[in-house]
Design a protein around this motif. Structure first.
Motif, PDB file in Angstrom:
ATOM      1  N   PRO A   1     -14.671  -2.842   4.529  1.00  0.00           N
ATOM      2  CA  PRO A   1     -14.844  -1.454   4.977  1.00  0.00           C
ATOM      3  C   PRO A   1     -13.555  -0.807   5.470  1.00  0.00           C
ATOM      4  O   PRO A   1     -13.495   0.412   5.603  1.00  0.00           O
ATOM      5  N   GLU A   2     -12.533  -1.607   5.764  1.00  0.00           N
ATOM      6  CA  GLU A   2     -11.308  -1.068   6.369  1.00  0.00           C
ATOM      7  C   GLU A   2     -10.134  -1.021   5.409  1.00  0.00           C
ATOM      8  O   GLU A   2      -9.017  -0.701   5.815  1.00  0.00           O
ATOM      9  N   LEU A   3     -10.354  -1.357   4.133  1.00  0.00           N
ATOM     10  CA  LEU A   3      -9.203  -1.488   3.243  1.00  0.00           C
ATOM     11  C   LEU A   3      -8.775  -0.170   2.616  1.00  0.00           C
ATOM     12  O   LEU A   3      -9.600   0.604   2.166  1.00  0.00           O
ATOM     13  N   PRO A   4      -7.465   0.086   2.568  1.00  0.00           N
ATOM     14  CA  PRO A   4      -6.932   1.153   1.727  1.00  0.00           C
ATOM     15  C   PRO A   4      -6.610   0.560   0.352  1.00  0.00           C
ATOM     16  O   PRO A   4      -6.159  -0.576   0.257  1.00  0.00           O
ATOM     17  N   TRP A   5      -6.865   1.353  -0.671  1.00  0.00           N
ATOM     18  CA  TRP A   5      -6.679   0.845  -2.038  1.00  0.00           C
ATOM     19  C   TRP A   5      -5.622   1.632  -2.802  1.00  0.00           C
ATOM     20  O   TRP A   5      -5.677   2.855  -2.874  1.00  0.00           O
ATOM     21  N   VAL A   6      -4.691   0.908  -3.404  1.00  0.00           N
ATOM     22  CA  VAL A   6      -3.756   1.497  -4.351  1.00  0.00           C
ATOM     23  C   VAL A   6      -4.436   1.434  -5.714  1.00  0.00           C
ATOM     24  O   VAL A   6      -4.806   0.346  -6.174  1.00  0.00           O
TER      25      VAL A   6
ATOM     26  N   ILE B   1       0.948   5.780  14.048  1.00  0.00           N
ATOM     27  CA  ILE B   1       1.902   6.263  15.031  1.00  0.00           C
ATOM     28  C   ILE B   1       3.316   5.927  14.582  1.00  0.00           C
ATOM     29  O   ILE B   1       3.524   5.104  13.689  1.00  0.00           O
TER      30      ILE B   1
ATOM     31  N   VAL C   1      -4.035  -2.806   0.351  1.00  0.00           N
ATOM     32  CA  VAL C   1      -2.895  -2.960   1.240  1.00  0.00           C
ATOM     33  C   VAL C   1      -3.337  -3.947   2.307  1.00  0.00           C
ATOM     34  O   VAL C   1      -4.391  -3.765   2.920  1.00  0.00           O
ATOM     35  N   ARG C   2      -2.566  -5.008   2.491  1.00  0.00           N
ATOM     36  CA  ARG C   2      -3.041  -6.161   3.289  1.00  0.00           C
ATOM     37  C   ARG C   2      -3.540  -5.770   4.682  1.00  0.00           C
ATOM     38  O   ARG C   2      -2.847  -5.070   5.408  1.00  0.00           O
TER      39      ARG C   2
ATOM     40  N   VAL D   1      -2.520  -3.055   7.501  1.00  0.00           N
ATOM     41  CA  VAL D   1      -3.257  -1.791   7.578  1.00  0.00           C
ATOM     42  C   VAL D   1      -4.761  -2.058   7.636  1.00  0.00           C
ATOM     43  O   VAL D   1      -5.282  -2.873   6.873  1.00  0.00           O
TER      44      VAL D   1
ATOM     45  N   TRP E   1      -8.100   0.536   8.038  1.00  0.00           N
ATOM     46  CA  TRP E   1      -8.449   1.941   8.149  1.00  0.00           C
ATOM     47  C   TRP E   1      -9.499   2.152   9.236  1.00  0.00           C
ATOM     48  O   TRP E   1     -10.673   2.261   8.957  1.00  0.00           O
TER      49      TRP E   1
ATOM     50  N   VAL F   1      -0.014  10.886   9.467  1.00  0.00           N
ATOM     51  CA  VAL F   1      -0.919  10.102   8.626  1.00  0.00           C
ATOM     52  C   VAL F   1      -2.034   9.610   9.547  1.00  0.00           C
ATOM     53  O   VAL F   1      -1.750   9.093  10.628  1.00  0.00           O
TER      54      VAL F   1
ATOM     55  N   ASN G   1       3.893  -5.655   8.500  1.00  0.00           N
ATOM     56  CA  ASN G   1       2.994  -4.538   8.786  1.00  0.00           C
ATOM     57  C   ASN G   1       1.665  -4.815   8.085  1.00  0.00           C
ATOM     58  O   ASN G   1       1.641  -5.381   6.993  1.00  0.00           O
TER      59      ASN G   1
ATOM     60  N   LYS H   1     -11.778   3.716  12.220  1.00  0.00           N
ATOM     61  CA  LYS H   1     -12.405   5.030  12.433  1.00  0.00           C
ATOM     62  C   LYS H   1     -11.866   5.679  13.710  1.00  0.00           C
ATOM     63  O   LYS H   1     -11.522   6.844  13.737  1.00  0.00           O
TER      64      LYS H   1
ATOM     65  N   GLU I   1      -2.095   1.526  10.719  1.00  0.00           N
ATOM     66  CA  GLU I   1      -1.052   0.550  10.395  1.00  0.00           C
ATOM     67  C   GLU I   1      -0.545  -0.024  11.704  1.00  0.00           C
ATOM     68  O   GLU I   1      -0.359   0.709  12.677  1.00  0.00           O
TER      69      GLU I   1
END
Lengths: 482, 482
Positions: free
Chosen positions: A93-98, A41, A112-113, A145, A147, A37, A143, A149, A159
């Motif tokens: 700018p760094e967030l992953p979205w469900v 790691i 995701v926090r 997260v 995102w 992913v 954990n 670069k 993560e």
């Protein structure tokens, strides 16, 4: 019999390429693996064990200062981020979205926090009604997260694992005292347990946490001279309590907004541990954090094996019973030489060698990982000598790191001098700064160094801004950083 | 002075509405709060502390059986799920999907892990080359997410905390032995530490883990007679090793697929702890898991306060030094009666009362949470008596749970009898079963009970299927379940 690997030769020397050295060491010491992913790691057992050791040390310090652990949700509704303007700009700018779950599109996206001020602020607003409910002193192991670069194992991964403390107080004084207390806790852990000297200070407005009033940090110098922010403690003032309506009825019967703080330390601290103490033979672990402090290795010819191994096992048992973290490697199909290299590479502070002649002389040989020194010790003195030796190693590692840092501290009086040092030497550079964002940005643009912090106790005080020449408001550490 | 709440009166009696009793208790004992994310809860400090206690106990058992902790990514690429057909069918309906991150749409959707067999299988395939790399014995402490339709705090939440063990072995025998060993570890923890008797057995094919060859479970009976699956251990055979290509070169120089297992216990165990021991006055915590085992409460008139509180604090200190988990509540602005109710509601096993007359008589009064019994104990005997009393309470709670379970075990010879017991009584019903999915489904449709497991040691063996009348292959526990 497995092929004996010459691990040492496979590690790129630090002087040749520090980044490759770092990757070589963490791979060969089996601390991590790359995950399928992006930017993630896997923490392999030897790497995770180091984090568990950090957790234990930190957790007991948090509890000793009155904090309790809790757990808040991984997902944060999008609307929560909108409530604190600076915060959303910093993290968006760094967030992953469900966006889908359970086979359906969600009405509101869930982040995701990346950190939990918002969702915890929402809960605190419900838990805090009166001054009697304060202070709230909570920590979370979790954990998170972001995102990123560009990623680098342990140092910057999509993560990562961390702890995040979140507290709420009735007064500014109390919240500020908490902020500093937790910076002290981090300092104590990093300096005393990890044997890493740190610069304590305040972040500039450009570098502070998105949404904080003031951010304080401890900054460590890696062996390539670059900085690593090892821990941060934020005084959030009433920013989040206003956004999330954390109000309480005070003793004077008026409604007030609470003062909050947050503070965090993450698995990136493992990167610091590796890059401050490691050398061309591999990891070097300070005894207080090392999961294994001593490895017992029986040596000698086959015909003596039974006698030597029997004694070594007995010693191992007694050392474990004495409270030391000791391992034995009495495998037959690996040579002593292979084992020496292997455990040096894994950074175990002390090797205890035991051969037939040692047995005859009622002694063992202790070999220090930090200095390579071989110390014959009469067996009768071992149980006193070994704990003392571990303390000596701990102290020596700190002193070596401190000496390295002192050798790589610089002071710059002019802009040219600052950029010249950053580009052609290594280390931290102290320089005067007027307090203007523009001057700080100019440094970054010119040479890639960022302000690390405004140290509480600068080694010297500079009187003019290194960029614009106006009177300096602060003396600031500049450095390239991880 | 805060208003004294009559907590006891606010808890719905179990006999009136067990579900409401459960929610009342966990709210009033301050274990959790509802989160602003669908189906998620916040573990408040008192609830999280219970989970930390479970973690400590389990973690030391995992390590004692040779396992090490590691950490794998939260996100799992969609393609990984496709590799194990049963697994994807089982979990797909419950998955949340990350579709955007860092401001961009992802090329491949990422699932938030519901369990980690797939991503761990992918990593193991790279770590395992030779029989020398086996066994791999790894555990992970993590959060997982399953987008459940109906949720209930601790028992079924969208996000929950758990541990998941994942092991790989060279032979089926070894993998099967591991599967059973971990079921034993769970049994030991749940019966000895949580004082909850369990039925050990094998899940039917319909109820087994998606992708497993065989699933084994421990099942506990709650005070409303419903079942709660407290832990599961899966023998996965070569299903996942074939899907993820976990192959090793064996001693005989041939490539073979590894045999894998997985096993998990989650925060739902807290629900069991509450619903097995709790009563109409609140929580009842077994001493071995209770974060606080004894609460010291000084009582008596104001004029005696100094003398009594001084002595109580001294006792508190000495009990803590003796290794007991003891708290003192010497606050002035809460009455002893309020405190008695409060700590009974929180389930603390023993209350130690100390008043002026006790002081004069050199005694204290111990009050058992489980039986309400008041036991005057001479102070000189306290340090022997208290640990023994905690053991007695631990044993008594187990015995009470066992007696309740025995009183609610039934045997059904016919379908009508089975559905009648399920609908009109409470508890578990043992019935013969031919092994056919259809018969198992018929039971569920008729009365809502599911097969819990095929017990290793059924109290009796039934000779015909309770549904179709054919010869029984197994005797199965049926029950309604959480």
């Amino acid at each position: 019999m497995p092929k004996e690997k010459e691990f040492v030769k496979e590690i790129t020397p630090q002087s040749e390429d520090f980044s490759r050295w770092y990757i070589d060491v963490i791979r060969k010491a089996d601390l991590m693996d790359y995950a399928p992913v992006r930017g993630c790691i896997v923490f392999k057992p030897d790497g995770y064990e180091l984090w568990e050791a950090c957790q234990r040390e930190l957790d007991q310090r948090f509890k000793a200062t009155g904090h309790r652990n809790a757990y808040f949700p991984l997902f944060i509704p999008e609307s929560f981020f909108e409530k604190e303007k600076e915060h959303v700009e910093g993290f968006n700018p760094e967030l992953p979205w469900v966006t889908e779950a359970g086979g359906e599109k969600l009405e509101e996206r869930l982040a995701v926090r990346p950190t939990s001020e918002t969702i915890i602020g929402h809960m605190y607003a419900q838990w805090i009604q009166s001054y009697r409910d304060l202070p709230v002193l909570i920590n979370q192991w979790a954990n998170v997260v972001r995102w990123e670069k560009r990623t680098l194992p342990f140092l910057r991964t999509s993560e990562f694992l961390w702890q995040e403390g979140h507290t709420a107080h009735a007064t500014e004084d109390e919240a500020r005292a908490e902020t500093m207390q937790m910076l002290d806790v981090y300092t104590d852990f990093v300096e005393k347990v990890l044997a890493i000297p740190v610069y304590r200070g305040q972040k500039t407005p450009l570098e502070k946490f998105a949404g904080a009033v003031d951010t304080y940090s401890i900054e460590a110098m890696m062996k390539d001279g670059k900085a690593l922010q090892a821990g941060t403690s934020h005084y959030l003032g009433q920013n989040f309590s206003r956004s999330f309506n954390i109000q309480f009825l005070d003793r004077d019967n008026t409604l007030k907004f609470a003062y909050t703080t947050s503070w965090g330390m993450s698995t990136r601290i493992l990167g610091a541990l590796i890059m401050v103490h490691g050398d061309d033979r591999g990891l070097v672990l300070p005894p207080r954090i090392a999961p294994t402090q001593v490895v017992v290795i029986p040596i000698g010819p086959q015909k003596e094996r039974e006698r030597v191994v029997g004694h070594a096992r007995d010693l191992h048992r007694r050392l474990v019973a004495a409270g030391l973290r000791v391992r034995i490697d009495d495998r037959e199909d690996f040579s002593p030489g292979w084992k020496f290299n292997e455990y040096e590479m894994r950074g175990i502070p002390v090797r205890l060698e035991l051969g037939p002649r040692d047995l005859d002389a009622a002694q063992v040989v202790l070999v220090r990982r930090d200095t390579g020194e071989k110390i014959p010790v009469p067996e009768g003195e071992l149980f006193n000598r070994l704990p003392a030796l571990l303390d000596e190693i701990q102290a020596n590692l700190y002193q070596m790191a401190l000496a390295f840092r002192q050798a790589n501290e610089h002071v710059a009086e002019s802009f040219d001098q600052l950029t010249d040092i950053i580009q052609n030497q290594r280390g931290f550079v102290l320089a005067g700064w007027c307090g203007d964002d523009a001057c700080e940005k100019a440094v970054k643009e010119a040479c890639g160094a960022t302000s690390r912090n405004i140290p509480f106790d600068p080694p010297t005080r500079l009187d003019h801004c290194v960029v614009c020449g106006k009177p300096a408001a602060h003396s600031v550490w500049f450095a390239k950083s991880y």
